[in-house]
Motif scaffolding. Structure first.
Motif, PDB file in Angstrom:
ATOM      1  N   GLY A   7       0.867  -1.449  -0.234  1.00 22.16           N
ATOM      2  CA  GLY A   7      -0.125  -0.018  -0.113  1.00 22.16           C
ATOM      3  C   GLY A   7       0.851   1.223  -0.154  1.00 22.16           C
ATOM      4  N   GLY A   8       0.567   2.272   0.915  1.00 21.97           N
ATOM      5  CA  GLY A   8       0.881   3.481   0.728  1.00 21.97           C
ATOM      6  C   GLY A   8       2.369   3.576   1.050  1.00 21.97           C
ATOM      7  N   ARG A  11       4.000   2.793  -2.139  1.00 24.91           N
ATOM      8  CA  ARG A  11       3.985   3.801  -3.197  1.00 24.91           C
ATOM      9  C   ARG A  11       4.789   5.145  -2.708  1.00 24.91           C
ATOM     10  NH1 ARG A  11      -0.995   5.804  -1.175  1.00 24.91           N
ATOM     11  NH2 ARG A  11       0.163   6.988   0.250  1.00 24.91           N
ATOM     12  N   ASP A  12       4.855   5.540  -1.299  1.00 24.90           N
ATOM     13  CA  ASP A  12       5.420   6.531  -1.015  1.00 24.90           C
ATOM     14  C   ASP A  12       6.876   6.585  -1.313  1.00 24.90           C
ATOM     15  OD1 ASP A  12       2.949   7.809  -0.739  1.00 24.90           O
ATOM     16  OD2 ASP A  12       3.168   7.916   1.435  1.00 24.90           O
ATOM     17  N   LYS A  20       4.900   7.114   6.280  1.00 22.39           N
ATOM     18  CA  LYS A  20       4.380   7.496   7.385  1.00 22.39           C
ATOM     19  C   LYS A  20       4.079   6.057   8.169  1.00 22.39           C
ATOM     20  CE  LYS A  20       1.243  10.111   6.192  1.00 22.39           C
ATOM     21  NZ  LYS A  20      -0.117  10.282   6.098  1.00 22.39           N
ATOM     22  N   ASP A  23       2.166  -0.624   6.376  1.00 22.94           N
ATOM     23  CA  ASP A  23       1.142  -1.893   6.538  1.00 22.94           C
ATOM     24  C   ASP A  23       1.726  -3.005   5.921  1.00 22.94           C
ATOM     25  OD1 ASP A  23      -1.047  -0.264   7.703  1.00 22.94           O
ATOM     26  OD2 ASP A  23      -1.342   0.529   5.906  1.00 22.94           O
ATOM     27  N   ARG A  91      -8.102  -4.060  -4.034  1.00 21.06           N
ATOM     28  CA  ARG A  91      -7.761  -2.701  -3.624  1.00 21.06           C
ATOM     29  C   ARG A  91      -8.188  -1.536  -4.400  1.00 21.06           C
ATOM     30  NH1 ARG A  91      -3.706  -2.792   0.795  1.00 21.06           N
ATOM     31  NH2 ARG A  91      -3.431  -5.197   1.321  1.00 21.06           N
ATOM     32  N   ASP A  92      -7.978  -0.216  -4.186  1.00 25.94           N
ATOM     33  CA  ASP A  92      -8.574   0.988  -4.644  1.00 25.94           C
ATOM     34  C   ASP A  92      -7.776   1.328  -6.127  1.00 25.94           C
ATOM     35  OD1 ASP A  92      -6.563   2.012  -3.292  1.00 25.94           O
ATOM     36  OD2 ASP A  92      -7.759   3.553  -2.523  1.00 25.94           O
ATOM     37  N   ASN A  96      -1.574   1.984  -5.184  1.00 27.77           N
ATOM     38  CA  ASN A  96      -1.600   1.412  -3.935  1.00 27.77           C
ATOM     39  C   ASN A  96      -1.459  -0.264  -3.831  1.00 27.77           C
ATOM     40  OD1 ASN A  96      -2.068   4.048  -2.771  1.00 27.77           O
ATOM     41  ND2 ASN A  96      -4.336   3.783  -2.952  1.00 27.77           N
ATOM     42  N   ASP A 131     -17.080   0.378  -2.644  1.00 27.90           N
ATOM     43  CA  ASP A 131     -16.645   1.147  -1.522  1.00 27.90           C
ATOM     44  C   ASP A 131     -16.749   2.559  -1.962  1.00 27.90           C
ATOM     45  OD1 ASP A 131     -15.725   2.652   0.752  1.00 27.90           O
ATOM     46  OD2 ASP A 131     -13.974   1.491   0.902  1.00 27.90           O
ATOM     47  N   ARG A 134     -14.015   5.385  -1.750  1.00 25.90           N
ATOM     48  CA  ARG A 134     -13.015   5.720  -2.777  1.00 25.90           C
ATOM     49  C   ARG A 134     -12.924   6.828  -3.531  1.00 25.90           C
ATOM     50  NH1 ARG A 134     -12.344  -0.890  -3.947  1.00 25.90           N
ATOM     51  NH2 ARG A 134     -11.231  -1.331  -2.304  1.00 25.90           N
ATOM     52  N   ARG A 137     -11.378   9.207  -1.650  1.00 18.98           N
ATOM     53  CA  ARG A 137     -10.048   8.885  -1.397  1.00 18.98           C
ATOM     54  C   ARG A 137      -9.215   9.302  -2.732  1.00 18.98           C
ATOM     55  NH1 ARG A 137      -7.626   5.132   2.046  1.00 18.98           N
ATOM     56  NH2 ARG A 137      -6.457   3.943   0.019  1.00 18.98           N
ATOM     57  N   ARG A 140      -8.653  12.849  -2.793  1.00 18.39           N
ATOM     58  CA  ARG A 140      -7.523  13.270  -1.752  1.00 18.39           C
ATOM     59  C   ARG A 140      -6.174  13.077  -2.455  1.00 18.39           C
ATOM     60  NH1 ARG A 140      -5.227  10.169   2.480  1.00 18.39           N
ATOM     61  NH2 ARG A 140      -7.096   8.398   2.450  1.00 18.39           N
ATOM     62  N   PHE A 141      -6.220  12.028  -3.065  1.00 20.24           N
ATOM     63  CA  PHE A 141      -4.694  11.337  -3.525  1.00 20.24           C
ATOM     64  C   PHE A 141      -4.447  12.536  -4.395  1.00 20.24           C
ATOM     65  CE2 PHE A 141      -5.462   7.081  -1.801  1.00 20.24           C
ATOM     66  CZ  PHE A 141      -4.409   7.155  -0.887  1.00 20.24           C
ATOM     67  N   ARG A 144      -3.081  15.466  -2.908  1.00 16.03           N
ATOM     68  CA  ARG A 144      -1.710  15.341  -2.068  1.00 16.03           C
ATOM     69  C   ARG A 144      -0.738  15.130  -2.815  1.00 16.03           C
ATOM     70  NH1 ARG A 144      -1.569  10.354   1.914  1.00 16.03           N
ATOM     71  NH2 ARG A 144       0.237   9.432   1.821  1.00 16.03           N
TER      72      ARG A 144
HETATM   73  N1  LIG Z   1     -11.103   2.332   0.915  1.00 15.61           N
HETATM   74  C1  LIG Z   1     -10.162   1.807   0.830  1.00 15.61           C
HETATM   75  C2  LIG Z   1      -8.858   2.022   1.795  1.00 15.61           C
HETATM   76  C3  LIG Z   1      -7.721   1.488   1.666  1.00 15.61           C
HETATM   77  N2  LIG Z   1      -7.555   0.636   0.718  1.00 15.61           N
HETATM   78  C4  LIG Z   1      -6.142  -0.049   0.479  1.00 15.61           C
HETATM   79  O1  LIG Z   1      -5.414  -0.268   1.622  1.00 15.61           O
HETATM   80  C5  LIG Z   1      -4.037   0.480   1.698  1.00 15.61           C
HETATM   81  C6  LIG Z   1      -4.208   1.265   2.857  1.00 15.61           C
HETATM   82  O2  LIG Z   1      -5.047   2.091   3.132  1.00 15.61           O
HETATM   83  P1  LIG Z   1      -4.741   3.469   4.096  1.00 15.61           P
HETATM   84  O3  LIG Z   1      -3.683   3.367   4.865  1.00 15.61           O
HETATM   85  O4  LIG Z   1      -5.934   4.325   4.287  1.00 15.61           O
HETATM   86  O5  LIG Z   1      -4.095   4.367   2.895  1.00 15.61           O
HETATM   87  P2  LIG Z   1      -2.724   4.540   2.339  1.00 15.61           P
HETATM   88  O6  LIG Z   1      -2.571   4.084   0.721  1.00 15.61           O
HETATM   89  O7  LIG Z   1      -1.637   3.987   3.064  1.00 15.61           O
HETATM   90  O8  LIG Z   1      -2.436   6.208   2.303  1.00 15.61           O
HETATM   91  P3  LIG Z   1      -2.131   7.053   3.558  1.00 15.61           P
HETATM   92  O9  LIG Z   1      -0.755   7.424   3.393  1.00 15.61           O
HETATM   93  O10 LIG Z   1      -3.224   8.360   3.366  1.00 15.61           O
HETATM   94  O11 LIG Z   1      -2.271   6.384   4.611  1.00 15.61           O
HETATM   95  C7  LIG Z   1      -4.353   1.280   0.559  1.00 15.61           C
HETATM   96  O12 LIG Z   1      -3.066   1.616   0.094  1.00 15.61           O
HETATM   97  C8  LIG Z   1      -5.234   0.404  -0.542  1.00 15.61           C
HETATM   98  O13 LIG Z   1      -4.394  -0.552  -1.028  1.00 15.61           O
HETATM   99  C9  LIG Z   1      -8.422   0.400  -0.316  1.00 15.61           C
HETATM  100  O14 LIG Z   1      -8.258  -0.355  -1.467  1.00 15.61           O
HETATM  101  N3  LIG Z   1      -9.651   0.825  -0.284  1.00 15.61           N
END
Ligand SMILES: Nc1ccn([C@@H]2O[C@H](COP(=O)(O)OP(=O)(O)OP(=O)(O)O)[C@@H](O)[C@H]2O)c(=O)n1
Length: 390
Positions: A7-8, A11-12, A20, A23, A91-92, A96, A131, A134, A137, A140-141, A144
């Motif tokens: 996930g994040g 990516r970051d 930050k 996971d 996932r979204d 990610n 969901d 999303r 989200r 928001r991305f 960001r």
């Molecule tokens: N509604 C959502 C929430 C989360 N995710 C998946 O779960 C991961 C972790 O979610 P989250 O911590 O909320 O987002 P991050 O991508 O880690 O971004 P952030 O830096 O904002 O925490 C995401 O990367 C994404 O793969 C998803 O598919 N759908």
């Protein structure tokens, strides 16, 4: 079992941005395996565990299907036979859905790297629409990562629009909406979030008070106030937010900036704040800015008595720091001027310091009592400001 960073964080890291939260996804394990290794189960509905020492989140690979409406309407299947790819596909966004193995090797079964390199926010599959959060989200991305050059893929924008038109966003509670707004307010370009949602029709659903501003023409003729692109109060609010984000990372200030065009409609700020459970600090600042901004912009023409009223109405006496936040928010509306060239800031700060020098003890010592004390204080403060201006 195999454990991957997901996930994040992946990516970051690939974007060379600070990571930050970390996971992890665990493939080939059962809840019993996790508990045996000392992990603590936290998810009630999902098999999520905390690492015994780092307390980072480890989730068993799972598939998810929407089985009803609302946040909890999911059927989740987690078992040792769920593959990494199956977990990633639910996932979204593609960006990610990359993982890193224990050797630091990036594994990318969905070919997400191309989207990351091309700066595209693209949904993975049709199950994106399971969901509705999303939609927010992705906006928001976009806010960001605007500075990194990311844009939303056309097909993703169309899907977000279709979900909005289908009424999916009605499922989102105001609290969840606010959580996304709050996270967005700390983004580099928070204005992008609101613009994306406006363009797909979602702003009208989640923040109708703000959406209404896009139907109202800008009437001010103040030359350095008006950006030619701001043909309506909504667009102007977004450009105020953009300017403010350059001046301050304080969330209350950024919230007040985007709300300030509600001006006369402070009842709407109150309604929005109540519905979304916006923190009081944010709400109060937004209401004060929208109520007092006209006076503050014209500070240099106000009489000493009017300046004292301004300080009374904003409780600048007891809350001088918040008064500075009000000034900072007002300063961002002068798009062609830098904040430190916004004359009311220095002017009103001097005035406040001078008025604050008037002590109350001599007034009491002189025999004034009850409401007379406040009256005398006000008179003496007005005299002090008159002397300062002379
Ligand atoms: N509604 C959502 C929430 C989360 N995710 C998946 O779960 C991961 C972790 O979610 P989250 O911590 O909320 O987002 P991050 O991508 O880690 O971004 P952030 O830096 O904002 O925490 C995401 O990367 C994404 O793969 C998803 O598919 N759908």
């Amino acid at each position: 079992m195999q454990i991957y960073l997901v996930g994040g964080a992946v990516r970051d890291k690939l974007l060379s941005l600070p990571v930050k939260d970390k996971d992890f996804v665990v493939v080939g394990a059962t809840p019993a395996d996790m508990l045996e290794q000392g992990y603590q189960q936290v998810g009630k509905d999902f098999p999520v565990f905390l690492h015994p020492s780092t307390k980072q989140e480890y989730a068993l690979a799972r598939t998810e299907r929407k089985s009803g409406s609302g946040y909890t309407g999911f059927t989740c299947y987690a078992a040792p036979d769920v593959t990494l790819e199956q977990d990633l596909v639910r996932r979204d966004l593609t960006i990610n859905a990359m993982v890193e193995d224990e050797n630091g090797q990036v594994i990318d079964p969905l070919n997400a790297r191309a989207d990351l390199d091309n700066r595209v926010l693209r949904h993975i599959s049709a199950s994106f629409s399971e969901d509705p959060l999303r939609v927010l989200r992705v906006a928001r991305f976009a806010a960001r990562f605007h500075r990194q050059g990311f844009t939303i893929a056309d097909e993703t924008l169309l899907l977000m629009q279709a979900m909005t038109q289908a009424g999916d966003l009605a499922e989102l509670t105001p609290e969840r909406v606010w959580q996304e707004v709050e996270k967005t307010l700390s983004a580099a370009n928070p204005e992008v979030f609101f613009k994306v949602l406006k363009d797909i029709g979602a702003l009208a659903v989640i923040l109708p008070e703000l959406d209404n501003l896009f139907d109202l023409a800008v009437i001010s003729s103040d030359e350095d106030n008006d950006d030619k692109n701001n043909s309506n109060l909504g667009l102007q609010a977004l450009s105020l937010l953009k300017n403010t984000a350059l001046l301050s990372s304080n969330l209350a200030i950024r919230f007040a900036a985007v709300m300030q065009n509600l001006g006369e409609q402070q009842a709407n700020i109150k309604a929005l704040a109540k519905r979304c459970k916006v923190p009081n600090e944010h709400r109060d600042l937004a209401i004060l800015v929208s109520a007092q901004q006209a006076h503050i912009h014209n500070a240099l023409t106000l009489t000493p008595a009017a300046i004292i009223s301004l300080f009374d109405n904003t409780d600048a006496w007891r809350k001088p720091e918040r008064f500075q936040q009000i000034l900072l928010t007002c300063s961002s509306s002068k798009s062609k001027q830098l904040a430190d060239a916004y004359q009311p800031t220095q002017y009103l700060t001097n005035m406040l310091n001078t008025a604050c020098d008037i002590a109350v003890q001599p007034i009491i010592a002189a025999g004034f009592r009850g409401p007379e004390i406040k009256q005398q204080l006000t008179l003496q403060r007005i005299s002090a400001l008159t002397a300062l201006r002379a």
